[in-house]
Design a protein around this motif. Sequence first.
Motif, mmCIF file in Angstrom:
data_model
loop_
_atom_site.group_PDB
_atom_site.id
_atom_site.type_symbol
_atom_site.label_atom_id
_atom_site.label_comp_id
_atom_site.label_asym_id
_atom_site.label_seq_id
_atom_site.Cartn_x
_atom_site.Cartn_y
_atom_site.Cartn_z
ATOM 1 N N ASN A 1 39.195 8.824 -44.374
ATOM 2 C CA ASN A 1 40.585 9.265 -44.200
ATOM 3 C C ASN A 1 40.684 10.784 -44.178
ATOM 4 N N ASN A 2 39.892 11.444 -45.005
ATOM 5 C CA ASN A 2 39.903 12.904 -45.042
ATOM 6 C C ASN A 2 39.380 13.516 -43.749
ATOM 7 N N LEU A 3 38.617 12.727 -42.999
ATOM 8 C CA LEU A 3 38.071 13.186 -41.718
ATOM 9 C C LEU A 3 38.884 12.684 -40.526
ATOM 10 N N ASN A 4 39.971 11.971 -40.807
ATOM 11 C CA ASN A 4 40.807 11.383 -39.753
ATOM 12 C C ASN A 4 40.057 10.337 -38.930
ATOM 13 N N ILE A 5 39.129 9.629 -39.581
ATOM 14 C CA ILE A 5 38.357 8.568 -38.938
ATOM 15 C C ILE A 5 38.835 7.223 -39.489
ATOM 16 N N PRO A 6 39.104 6.222 -38.624
ATOM 17 C CA PRO A 6 39.567 4.912 -39.109
ATOM 18 C C PRO A 6 38.541 4.255 -40.029
ATOM 19 N N HIS A 7 39.023 3.468 -40.968
ATOM 20 C CA HIS A 7 38.152 2.729 -41.886
ATOM 21 C C HIS A 7 38.531 1.249 -41.871
ATOM 22 N N PRO A 8 37.520 0.356 -41.765
ATOM 23 C CA PRO A 8 36.145 0.653 -41.368
ATOM 24 C C PRO A 8 36.097 1.004 -39.880
ATOM 25 N N THR A 9 35.148 1.829 -39.524
ATOM 26 C CA THR A 9 35.049 2.342 -38.159
ATOM 27 C C THR A 9 34.275 1.363 -37.277
ATOM 28 N N ILE A 10 34.880 0.992 -36.153
ATOM 29 C CA ILE A 10 34.224 0.052 -35.234
ATOM 30 C C ILE A 10 33.731 0.841 -34.020
ATOM 31 N N ILE A 11 32.409 0.867 -33.836
ATOM 32 C CA ILE A 11 31.779 1.663 -32.788
ATOM 33 C C ILE A 11 31.040 0.730 -31.826
ATOM 34 N N ALA A 12 31.438 0.752 -30.566
ATOM 35 C CA ALA A 12 30.797 -0.089 -29.553
ATOM 36 C C ALA A 12 29.524 0.587 -29.062
ATOM 37 N N HIS A 13 28.390 0.051 -29.458
ATOM 38 C CA HIS A 13 27.072 0.615 -29.185
ATOM 39 C C HIS A 13 26.718 0.457 -27.708
ATOM 40 N N ARG A 14 26.750 1.582 -26.970
ATOM 41 C CA ARG A 14 26.521 1.578 -25.514
ATOM 42 C C ARG A 14 27.550 0.728 -24.788
ATOM 43 N N GLY A 15 28.744 0.642 -25.378
ATOM 44 C CA GLY A 15 29.798 -0.217 -24.867
ATOM 45 C C GLY A 15 29.663 -1.626 -25.417
ATOM 46 N N ALA A 16 30.316 -2.575 -24.792
ATOM 47 C CA ALA A 16 30.145 -3.980 -25.171
ATOM 48 C C ALA A 16 28.858 -4.476 -24.522
ATOM 49 N N SER A 17 27.740 -3.980 -25.030
ATOM 50 C CA SER A 17 26.459 -4.118 -24.328
ATOM 51 C C SER A 17 25.808 -5.481 -24.496
ATOM 52 N N ASP A 18 26.432 -6.367 -25.271
ATOM 53 C CA ASP A 18 25.917 -7.733 -25.355
ATOM 54 C C ASP A 18 26.358 -8.559 -24.150
ATOM 55 N N ILE A 19 27.480 -8.168 -23.528
ATOM 56 C CA ILE A 19 28.017 -8.985 -22.443
ATOM 57 C C ILE A 19 28.076 -8.252 -21.105
ATOM 58 N N ALA A 20 27.664 -6.998 -21.088
ATOM 59 C CA ALA A 20 27.657 -6.227 -19.838
ATOM 60 C C ALA A 20 26.528 -5.207 -19.900
ATOM 61 N N PRO A 21 26.057 -4.723 -18.765
ATOM 62 C CA PRO A 21 24.948 -3.767 -18.776
ATOM 63 C C PRO A 21 25.298 -2.512 -19.580
ATOM 64 N N GLU A 22 24.429 -2.157 -20.504
ATOM 65 C CA GLU A 22 24.684 -1.026 -21.394
ATOM 66 C C GLU A 22 24.987 0.254 -20.627
ATOM 67 N N HIS A 23 25.910 1.037 -21.190
ATOM 68 C CA HIS A 23 26.237 2.364 -20.672
ATOM 69 C C HIS A 23 26.853 2.347 -19.277
ATOM 70 N N THR A 24 27.383 1.204 -18.863
ATOM 71 C CA THR A 24 28.031 1.142 -17.553
ATOM 72 C C THR A 24 29.547 1.047 -17.723
ATOM 73 N N LYS A 25 30.254 1.234 -16.622
ATOM 74 C CA LYS A 25 31.713 1.186 -16.659
ATOM 75 C C LYS A 25 32.229 -0.147 -17.206
ATOM 76 N N ASN B 1 41.835 23.654 -39.425
ATOM 77 C CA ASN B 1 42.635 23.038 -40.484
ATOM 78 C C ASN B 1 42.665 21.517 -40.400
ATOM 79 N N LYS B 2 42.128 20.948 -39.325
ATOM 80 C CA LYS B 2 42.183 19.512 -39.140
ATOM 81 C C LYS B 2 40.965 19.060 -38.347
ATOM 82 N N TYR B 3 40.384 17.936 -38.750
ATOM 83 C CA TYR B 3 39.202 17.442 -38.042
ATOM 84 C C TYR B 3 39.566 16.843 -36.696
#
Length: 321
Positions: free
Chosen positions: A36-60, A197-199
């Motif tokens: 919260n002090n960093l203005n980051i949501p908790h818990p933070t959900i980060i899509a690794h290379r996108g939704a790379s389980d169902i589509a080619p990684e790092h693509t649109k 003054n703000k992250y």
Amino acid sequence: MKVIIPIIILLIVAFFLLYGGYYFIRPSQKGEEILNNLNIPHPTIIAHRGASDIAPEHTKPAFEKAVETGVDYLEADIHKTSDDKLVIIHDNNLKRTSNIEQIYPKRVQDHISTFTYEELLKLDFGSWFNKKYPQKADKDYKDLKILTLEELLEIAVEGENNAGVVLDLKETEKYQNITSDVIKVLKEQGWYNKNNNKYNSNVIIFSLNLETLKQFKKLAPDIPRVLLLNNNLMTKRKWEEWLDLADKHVHGFGVKGFISWPWHIALAHDRNLFVFPYVINKGWQLNIFSHIQANGYITDRPELVLDFLDFFPEIIPNLED
């Protein structure tokens, strides 16, 4: 030998009961406050290379599908071309995720930095996925083009969620100006205005190289920085050594899931540092990490994580209340 093995097992069990057991029962609750002090949501959900389980990684499509799920951040690996274009790809060569063997058969093992951006645009970055995962294949994945950092930023703000981006700077020893290059693009695209003054937490920088993160701190101190660790044998003493090295230079750590022990998380929290485990793709992993108060989830399957968190909004009560 018959006696030694049971003794070793008993010692391991005793360790978890006397030391580790405490943190499993009473995991640190400070992660939410730190983020919260960093203005980051908790818990933070980060899509690794996108939704790379169902589509080619790092693509649109991979990034668009991740945005549709409502993730907080799109994670992308950054390399540079020979003509200084910042492109989104994990490996330092093109063999695994493109059709380079058909287009440039004599350059299969060449480093990506030896290609121009125009040369990369001749490659197909999607058909490999259809071949490797026929049950997930989609005709729209054929002939996908490599993305630039600018294009990733455009995708991130599509839809209602306005996802942030996590940029993992690769091989920074080779790309000496990559930190300033990234900041330049962020400024040009309206993603970064220096504010002491703000992250500026719509962007998070990842790197395996602590010196790179120190440089990024100097150039853009208000962008959160995460040190990635890929050590498979992380003892408590080794973990404390990393905390000492990284303290005051980074805001958190990205570590392999199986070394995200609750006592490691607690020790990091004592330094006001958060911990993101990677790569979390299984339900049983979510059960464990939600119980020990993981600060976020780096995942190939963002829909799985978000569904889990929606179904179990509060896995464990705040034991410090």
